[in-house]
Design an enzyme around this catalytic site. Structure first.
Site, PDB file in Angstrom:
ATOM      1  N   THR A  28      -5.096  -9.800   0.316  1.00  0.00           N
ATOM      2  CA  THR A  28      -6.561  -9.846   0.480  1.00  0.00           C
ATOM      3  C   THR A  28      -7.071  -8.407   0.433  1.00  0.00           C
ATOM      4  OG1 THR A  28      -6.147  -9.947   2.875  1.00  0.00           O
ATOM      5  CG2 THR A  28      -6.758 -12.000   1.789  1.00  0.00           C
ATOM      6  N   GLU A  33       5.248  -3.729  10.008  1.00  0.00           N
ATOM      7  CA  GLU A  33       6.187  -3.300   8.973  1.00  0.00           C
ATOM      8  C   GLU A  33       7.183  -2.336   9.598  1.00  0.00           C
ATOM      9  OE1 GLU A  33       4.582  -1.978   5.216  1.00  0.00           O
ATOM     10  OE2 GLU A  33       3.243  -3.695   5.133  1.00  0.00           O
ATOM     11  N   GLY A  60      -2.841   5.153   7.933  1.00  0.00           N
ATOM     12  CA  GLY A  60      -2.984   4.624   6.570  1.00  0.00           C
ATOM     13  C   GLY A  60      -2.378   3.243   6.551  1.00  0.00           C
ATOM     14  N   CYS A  71      -2.897  -2.298   5.833  1.00  0.00           N
ATOM     15  CA  CYS A  71      -3.721  -3.214   6.637  1.00  0.00           C
ATOM     16  C   CYS A  71      -4.931  -2.556   7.290  1.00  0.00           C
ATOM     17  CB  CYS A  71      -2.859  -3.881   7.699  1.00  0.00           C
ATOM     18  SG  CYS A  71      -1.661  -5.014   7.000  1.00  0.00           S
ATOM     19  N   LYS A 130       4.614   4.683   7.764  1.00  0.00           N
ATOM     20  CA  LYS A 130       5.332   4.798   9.028  1.00  0.00           C
ATOM     21  C   LYS A 130       6.820   4.677   8.736  1.00  0.00           C
ATOM     22  CE  LYS A 130       5.225   0.429  11.182  1.00  0.00           C
ATOM     23  NZ  LYS A 130       4.572  -0.621  11.898  1.00  0.00           N
TER      24      LYS A 130
END
Ligand code: NAD
Length: 457
Positions: A86, A160, A272, A275, A342
């Site tokens: 999305t 993540e 960043g 999401c 990350k």
């Protein structure tokens, strides 16, 4: 149970192996033919700890299959999860074209494949979608079929880099649905995972049933709250530098207040990832549409825009960059350690490192990068404009400075004396505060970090 997962990216693939691990039979679908071919061979197109092992295990037992056709699984599915992207539209809103295309295809497939006496198919929105999307998905499916179904909102909260653990031992499951039947199907699906989470985590496996609109908003509010915490501590860190305070002390001081807590108050070079940036914009858009400007969220976004330049500003200051000089860093070699947004992921969407590298290239610097997983993705963006290295020490060979953008734990354990010995100048810009300024001073480094005074040899 039979599960259909549409979209086999970060969220979809984790759901595929997670539901297989819970004992269900899963068909993973994606429109990307090469991705599906790779997955059928047990190769994950993304890096996520533990993912490939579970994928191989469940492919071998036939619990997982892959296809490019959702028709292959729609007849027998108890639940069909929509896990497609999305992305952000030009006006900031979430672009629902992939979600609605999925719904439309699902409606057609249901018409052809499901019998009239089949139980209602539970269609699950797992993609992050704005309030009201469950109704849009339902209307789209309804326009294509008269077979029974119900749309449920089940936002995903995985992190993540820790996605498999988060999915298999969820801290919470949020279910937005209108009927006990839908809630029952979702409880049966998640049952083994909820049980495992309750056994493993002090507050794990909590079940929150609500209406679909509240579930949809919960996901955005969750990300917005986390982003707000990061932007807040980043601004406090900048203030620490200005007044000679140390953010390491301040963060433990405020984190000890149980109403605040110690989590998500580590200062850094700005957030960043795939999401937060888009989800914040989508929530702001929802606010505007409802006459509510969401002022704190606006400030969060603005603070982050500023923070994403903090490392570049420190480089400018260090090299005394002048605005009239077109290539002020010409002849300088800068090593960038960490490209992913990350640690423990190869995801470089919207990362600080990408922006910074683009800026340093414009200023004429030569760039060498290292990351433990994200180099293949970076090559697709920078090609031969920068150099790539297999080890952090090699990346810093003859470098004038090293910049740390990602908090890979291996960087924190690096041999700083050896690193200094291979560099032209022992200069570090540490966007993740991996080292203590007093240790760096003792080792003869020039060291700039976030929210703490710079030290010089
Ligand atoms: P992604 O881009 O990694 O994966 C999306 C996949 O969907 C792609 O493989 C794409 O080829 C496939 N796809 C697109 N249209 C399709 C269709 N019609 N049929 C079948 N497959 C189709 O995206 P992602 O990071 O997994 O994110 C998916 C959703 O989950 C987004 O809404 C995102 O905001 C949300 N989310 C992501 C995370 C995360 O950490 N990545 C966490 C929580 C929620």
């Amino acid at each position: 149970m039979q599960v259909l997962v549409i979209g086999s990216g970060y969220v979809g693939l984790v759901a595929i192996v997670g539901f297989a691990e819970a004992g269900h039979r899963v068909l993973g679908v994606d429109v990307d033919v090469s991705k599906i071919e790779q997955l059928k061979k047990g190769k994950s197109p993304i890096y996520e700890p533990g993912l490939e092992d579970l994928l191989s295990k469940h492919l071998a037992s036939d619990a997982i299959r892959f296809s490019t056709e959702m028709r292959d699984g729609i007849a027998t599915a108890d639940a069909a999860f929509i896990c497609v992207g999305t992305p952000q539209s030009e006006d900031g809103s979430a672009d629902l074209q992939y979600v609605l295309a999925c719904a439309s295809e699902m409606g057609s497939a249901m018409s052809e494949q499901r019998t009239e006496d089949a139980l209602p198919l539970i269609v699950v929105d797992k993609s992050t979608v704005p309030v009201g999307t469950a109704s849009k998905v339902a209307a789209t499916i309804r326009s294509r079929t008269d077979r029974a179904f119900e749309v449920v909102s089940n936002p995903e909260f995985l992190r993540e880099g820790n996605a498999i653990e988060d999915f298999i031992y969820p801290d919470r499951i949020v279910i937005g649905c209108d009927t006990d039947f839908a809630d029952g199907v979702m409880q049966a699906l998640y049952g083994p995972l909820v049980k495992a989470a309750k056994e493993k985590l002090p507050n794990g496996g909590r079940w929150f049933r609500m209406d679909p609109q509240s579930a949809e908003l919960t996901k955005y509010a969750n990300n917005a709250m986390l982003a707000l915490k990061i932007s807040f501590i980043n601004e406090i860190a900048n203030l620490c530098e200005a007044v000679g305070a140390d953010v390491d002390f301040v963060k433990v001081g405020i984190g000890a207040d149980h109403r605040i807590g110690p989590f998500f108050i580590n200062p850094g070079p700005g957030f960043g990832g795939s999401c937060f940036p888009k989800d914040l914009q989508a929530l702001l858009k929802t606010g505007r549409e409802n006459g509510l400007p969401l002022l704190s969220l606006n400030a969060t976004v603005e603070a982050n825009r500023n923070q994403k330049q903090v490392l570049a500003r420190k480089v400018h200051l260090h090299y005394n960059v002048q605005p009239y000089d077109p290539f002020p860093l010409s002849g300088k070699c800068i090593a960038v350690l960490g490209l992913a947004f990350k640690a423990h992921t190869d995801d470089i969407r919207e990362t600080v490192a990408l922006e910074l590298i683009g800026h340093l290239l414009q200023m004429g610097a030569d760039i060498v990068v290292h990351d433990f997983e994200a180099i293949p993705n970076a090559r697709k963006i920078f090609n031969d404009k920068i150099n790539y290295s297999d080890s952090p020490i090699d990346a810093c060979q003859n470098a004038d400075a090293v910049i740390i953008c990602t908090e890979w734990p291996q960087y924190a354990k690096i041999d700083l004396d050896r690193l200094a010995s291979v560099m032209r100048s022992a200069t570090m810009f540490d966007g993740r505060n991996l080292f203590r300024p007093e240790d760096m001073r003792a080792k003869g480094w020039t060291y700039h970090s976030i929210g703490r005074v710079s030290v010089y040899p």
